[in-house]
Write a protein that holds these residues in place. Structure first.
Motif, PDB file in Angstrom:
ATOM      1  N   LEU A 106     -22.899   2.584  52.417  1.00  0.00           N
ATOM      2  CA  LEU A 106     -21.806   1.815  53.035  1.00  0.00           C
ATOM      3  C   LEU A 106     -22.001   1.731  54.555  1.00  0.00           C
ATOM      4  CD1 LEU A 106     -18.840   3.276  50.998  1.00  0.00           C
ATOM      5  CD2 LEU A 106     -19.294   0.834  51.218  1.00  0.00           C
ATOM      6  N   ALA A 107     -22.382   2.852  55.155  1.00  0.00           N
ATOM      7  CA  ALA A 107     -22.565   2.879  56.610  1.00  0.00           C
ATOM      8  C   ALA A 107     -23.674   1.929  57.028  1.00  0.00           C
ATOM      9  CB  ALA A 107     -22.896   4.299  57.059  1.00  0.00           C
ATOM     10  N   GLN A 108     -24.753   1.948  56.279  1.00  0.00           N
ATOM     11  CA  GLN A 108     -25.891   1.087  56.610  1.00  0.00           C
ATOM     12  C   GLN A 108     -25.473  -0.387  56.549  1.00  0.00           C
ATOM     13  OE1 GLN A 108     -28.927   0.881  53.672  1.00  0.00           O
ATOM     14  NE2 GLN A 108     -30.580   0.993  55.169  1.00  0.00           N
ATOM     15  N   GLN A 109     -24.568  -0.692  55.627  1.00  0.00           N
ATOM     16  CA  GLN A 109     -24.104  -2.081  55.486  1.00  0.00           C
ATOM     17  C   GLN A 109     -22.891  -2.375  56.369  1.00  0.00           C
ATOM     18  OE1 GLN A 109     -23.474  -3.059  51.348  1.00  0.00           O
ATOM     19  NE2 GLN A 109     -25.487  -2.356  50.717  1.00  0.00           N
ATOM     20  N   GLY A 110     -22.388  -1.367  57.088  1.00  0.00           N
ATOM     21  CA  GLY A 110     -21.229  -1.548  57.979  1.00  0.00           C
ATOM     22  C   GLY A 110     -19.951  -1.850  57.210  1.00  0.00           C
ATOM     23  N   ARG A 111     -19.844  -1.297  55.990  1.00  0.00           N
ATOM     24  CA  ARG A 111     -18.671  -1.611  55.150  1.00  0.00           C
ATOM     25  C   ARG A 111     -17.776  -0.393  54.959  1.00  0.00           C
ATOM     26  NH1 ARG A 111     -19.925  -6.481  52.696  1.00  0.00           N
ATOM     27  NH2 ARG A 111     -22.153  -6.931  52.697  1.00  0.00           N
ATOM     28  N   PHE A 112     -16.523  -0.691  54.546  1.00  0.00           N
ATOM     29  CA  PHE A 112     -15.609   0.405  54.240  1.00  0.00           C
ATOM     30  C   PHE A 112     -14.551  -0.060  53.240  1.00  0.00           C
ATOM     31  CE2 PHE A 112     -12.183   3.422  54.558  1.00  0.00           C
ATOM     32  CZ  PHE A 112     -12.898   4.602  54.459  1.00  0.00           C
ATOM     33  N   PHE A 113     -14.038   0.875  52.489  1.00  0.00           N
ATOM     34  CA  PHE A 113     -12.929   0.640  51.547  1.00  0.00           C
ATOM     35  C   PHE A 113     -12.370   2.017  51.224  1.00  0.00           C
ATOM     36  CE2 PHE A 113     -14.158   2.419  47.509  1.00  0.00           C
ATOM     37  CZ  PHE A 113     -15.363   2.927  47.911  1.00  0.00           C
ATOM     38  N   LEU A 114     -11.240   2.069  50.492  1.00  0.00           N
ATOM     39  CA  LEU A 114     -10.679   3.382  50.170  1.00  0.00           C
ATOM     40  C   LEU A 114     -11.148   3.831  48.793  1.00  0.00           C
ATOM     41  CD1 LEU A 114      -7.087   3.096  51.572  1.00  0.00           C
ATOM     42  CD2 LEU A 114      -8.968   4.491  52.425  1.00  0.00           C
ATOM     43  N   PRO A 115     -11.807   4.978  48.702  1.00  0.00           N
ATOM     44  CA  PRO A 115     -12.384   5.388  47.415  1.00  0.00           C
ATOM     45  C   PRO A 115     -11.372   5.474  46.289  1.00  0.00           C
ATOM     46  CG  PRO A 115     -12.501   7.149  49.044  1.00  0.00           C
ATOM     47  CD  PRO A 115     -12.083   5.932  49.760  1.00  0.00           C
ATOM     48  N   PHE A 116     -10.113   5.885  46.616  1.00  0.00           N
ATOM     49  CA  PHE A 116      -9.146   5.994  45.505  1.00  0.00           C
ATOM     50  C   PHE A 116      -8.767   4.626  44.957  1.00  0.00           C
ATOM     51  CE2 PHE A 116      -6.475   6.039  49.279  1.00  0.00           C
ATOM     52  CZ  PHE A 116      -7.043   7.041  50.054  1.00  0.00           C
ATOM     53  N   GLU A 117      -9.165   3.550  45.633  1.00  0.00           N
ATOM     54  CA  GLU A 117      -8.917   2.220  45.083  1.00  0.00           C
ATOM     55  C   GLU A 117     -10.148   1.711  44.341  1.00  0.00           C
ATOM     56  OE1 GLU A 117      -7.650  -0.115  48.420  1.00  0.00           O
ATOM     57  OE2 GLU A 117      -5.732   0.935  48.532  1.00  0.00           O
ATOM     58  N   ALA A 118     -11.146   2.557  44.180  1.00  0.00           N
ATOM     59  CA  ALA A 118     -12.384   2.112  43.515  1.00  0.00           C
ATOM     60  C   ALA A 118     -12.728   3.025  42.347  1.00  0.00           C
ATOM     61  CB  ALA A 118     -13.525   2.100  44.519  1.00  0.00           C
ATOM     62  N   GLN A 119     -11.692   3.507  41.656  1.00  0.00           N
ATOM     63  CA  GLN A 119     -11.936   4.396  40.517  1.00  0.00           C
ATOM     64  C   GLN A 119     -12.842   3.698  39.507  1.00  0.00           C
ATOM     65  OE1 GLN A 119     -11.117   7.530  40.568  1.00  0.00           O
ATOM     66  NE2 GLN A 119     -10.101   7.217  42.530  1.00  0.00           N
TER      67      GLN A 119
END
Ligand code: FAD
Length: 499
Positions: free
Chosen positions: A136-149
């Motif tokens: 994710l860091a390499q792609q410059g992205r972010f999201f909340l893990p608990f929303e990606a179960q």
């Protein structure tokens, strides 16, 4: 006779440490008669740095019932997935130290050993391709893990970059709501009982503030723990010789990376910590190899965007107080000790110390069995972090400056040397349950710094290699694919925490 309980806490200092202590104790005692008073001096002010954190911060916020979105908005925070280390091994090379763990075990075999086996078989997939945070860091992205179960990103672990001054203000409001009293004033003297316990502090105005237990959050000088109780400080400069930092804030150039950048420089390293409203920058250096003027020049030539502040030099001595808890005084934050912010551990040490103090909570008599145990564990935490920091330096291949040549031949702390030697022959580490930096962190730095073991755990020879290869490949691909569907960090911040 039942021992007297503590009826009043006095906290000296309203920096990050003071307000975390006030918020934590205020929350615990909000329905009781226990009084908490915090004294701080507007004339002295706070250090105002300390902007990168590690994941346990989120647990603290949760335990205090603080809403994450609200906290992020008020502290102009951004998300942090780990640290990008540039130019540490050699100039031009970089590696990522992610939070969280790497891959999953295969047929009961530790993931790192599986990766080593695959590497020995000729697979050149980087270790970090198996880390959701690194991808994710390499792609410059972010999201909340608990929303990606249900996705391979569900285990993503993160922390925050935050504005330390705003965080202090936020925690102050929180603490005051739970009944903590704030007094503005300069502490001028400290009075002690015949037994040596602190009885009260007296302000410049003449007001005397008495208490049963005192928390020293007065910063580097340690007004109570050192100036009054003369506890003593153990200097660790022989292992971590950097002793100054120069800092400057710059405008945010619109690329809020979800990670800290730590770049090795001629006599130390610089940090870049992106917040929503600005970026924090600093150069941690050793004055034996670099003057303040040179450090300022290095820092200013490395920053992006216009400086918003004048460069500010902060001297420090790496080490730890002989006793973080002495008599009826507990030192937290800079008053307790200092380890350079390479792995952003200082704020964590404040809350970890507080949690331990609460577990060993004393009566007003302050049984030394409790403080001895507390001091033993705090020292262990500091030593463990110190050794992990030293690892970043001592494994360098850089020999371009006297500073890096010194690092290559430095004397290592005994436990670090043993860990390094064990890793080289055994290819793994046994996790210490209470250790902050678990094997994944060590593997990230070993791998990034080119420290290789002689081989993998021989039990891996019993594994079906075809199955192992497929499992590693599908795990890596699933992380890459899921990461690519997530928003950029800046987009995420705009929607999750709209201004
Ligand atoms: P301070 O902020 O110095 O607060 C001291 C308080 O004591 C102030 O309120 C002051 O007014 C009060 N005080 C002092 N004397 C008196 C007196 N006589 N009377 C009344 N009040 C008094 N930590 C991290 O976790 N991540 C990082 O990225 C990080 N980066 C850092 C970079 C640098 C260069 C430095 C030096 C530190 C960094 N830290 C970092 C550490 C972090 O800044 C501190 O641990 C944290 O801010 C806590 O500071 P403090 O509250 O102990 O001290």
């Amino acid at each position: 006779m039942t021992p007297e309980s503590i009826k009043k806490f006095v906290i000296v200092g309203g920096g990050t440490a003071g307000w975390i202590a006030a918020a934590t104790l205020g929350n615990i005692f909000r329905h009781s008669e226990v009084e908490i008073e915090l004294v701080e001096s507007d004339d002295i002010g706070v250090i105002g740095v300390g902007e990168a954190t590690i994941p346990p911060l989120l647990t603290i916020l949760e335990s205090l019932g603080i809403d994450l979105v609200d906290f992020i908005k008020h502290t102009q925070a951004s998300f942090k997935l780990g640290i990008q280390f540039d130019d540490w091994h050699t100039i031009g090379e970089g590696y990522f130290h992610p939070f969280g763990t790497l891959g999953r075990s295969i047929d009961g075999h530790d993931f790192f050993q599986c990766w080593l086996k695959s590497k020995a078989e000729g697979d050149d997939t980087p270790l970090m391709a198996h880390s959701p945070e690194a991808v994710l860091a390499q792609q410059g992205r972010f999201f909340l893990p608990f929303e990606a179960q249900g996705t391979p990103l569900a285990s993503t672990t993160f922390a925050l970059h935050l504005d330390a001054v705003l965080a202090g203000k936020y925690l102050r409001k929180f603490a005051e709501k739970s009944g903590v009293k704030r007094t503005e004033g300069l502490v001028e003297s400290v009075s002690r009982s015949d037994k040596g316990l602190i009885k009260s502090v007296t302000l410049q105005s003449g007001v005397e503030i008495a208490g049963d237990f005192f928390i020293d959050c007065s910063g580097f000088k340690g007004l109570l723990i050192e100036e009054a109780l003369e506890t003593g400080y153990e200097d660790w400069s022989e292992f971590l010789p950097c002793n100054r930092a120069v800092t400057v804030q710059t405008e945010n150039m619109g690329d809020t990376t979800p990670y800290t950048i730590a770049t090795a420089r001629a006599a130390g390293w610089t940090w870049r910590i992106p917040l929503q409203h600005r970026t924090g920058n600093g150069y941690v250096f050793c004055d034996k190899y670099c003057s303040d003027e040179e450090a300022i020049e290095t820092l200013l030539s490395s920053i992006e965007g216009q400086p918003l502040t004048e460069p500010r030099v902060i001297p420090f001595t790496t080490g730890v107080r002989h006793k973080a808890w002495n008599q009826n005084c507990l030192a937290l934050g800079l008053a307790q000790g200092f380890l350079e912010p390479l792995e952003s551990t200082a704020i964590h040490l404040v809350s970890k110390s507080l949690a331990l103090f609460v577990r060993l909570f004393p009566t007003a008599e302050c049984d030394t069995q409790l403080s001895d145990e507390f001091n033993r564990r705090v020292r262990q935490d500091y030593e463990e972090i110190r050794d992990f920091l030293v690892l970043h330096y001592c494994t360098t291949q850089r020999d371009d400056t006297p500073f890096w040549r010194w690092c290559q031949q430095m004397e290592l702390p005994v436990k670090l040397k043993a860990k390094l030697d064990l890793f080289k022959v055994h290819g793994g580490l046994i996790p210490g349950t209470e250790e902050l930096f678990q094997p994944t962190s060590w593997y990230a730095v070993f791998d990034g710094m080119g420290v290789e073991p002689v081989g993998y755990n021989p039990t891996l020879d019993a594994i079906d290699y075809h199955k192992l290869k497929q499992s590693l490949h599908s795990g890596k691909t699933a992380i890459q694919t899921s990461a690519a569907t997530q928003p950029s960090h800046d987009e995420f911040l705009r929607t999750y925490c709209p201004a």
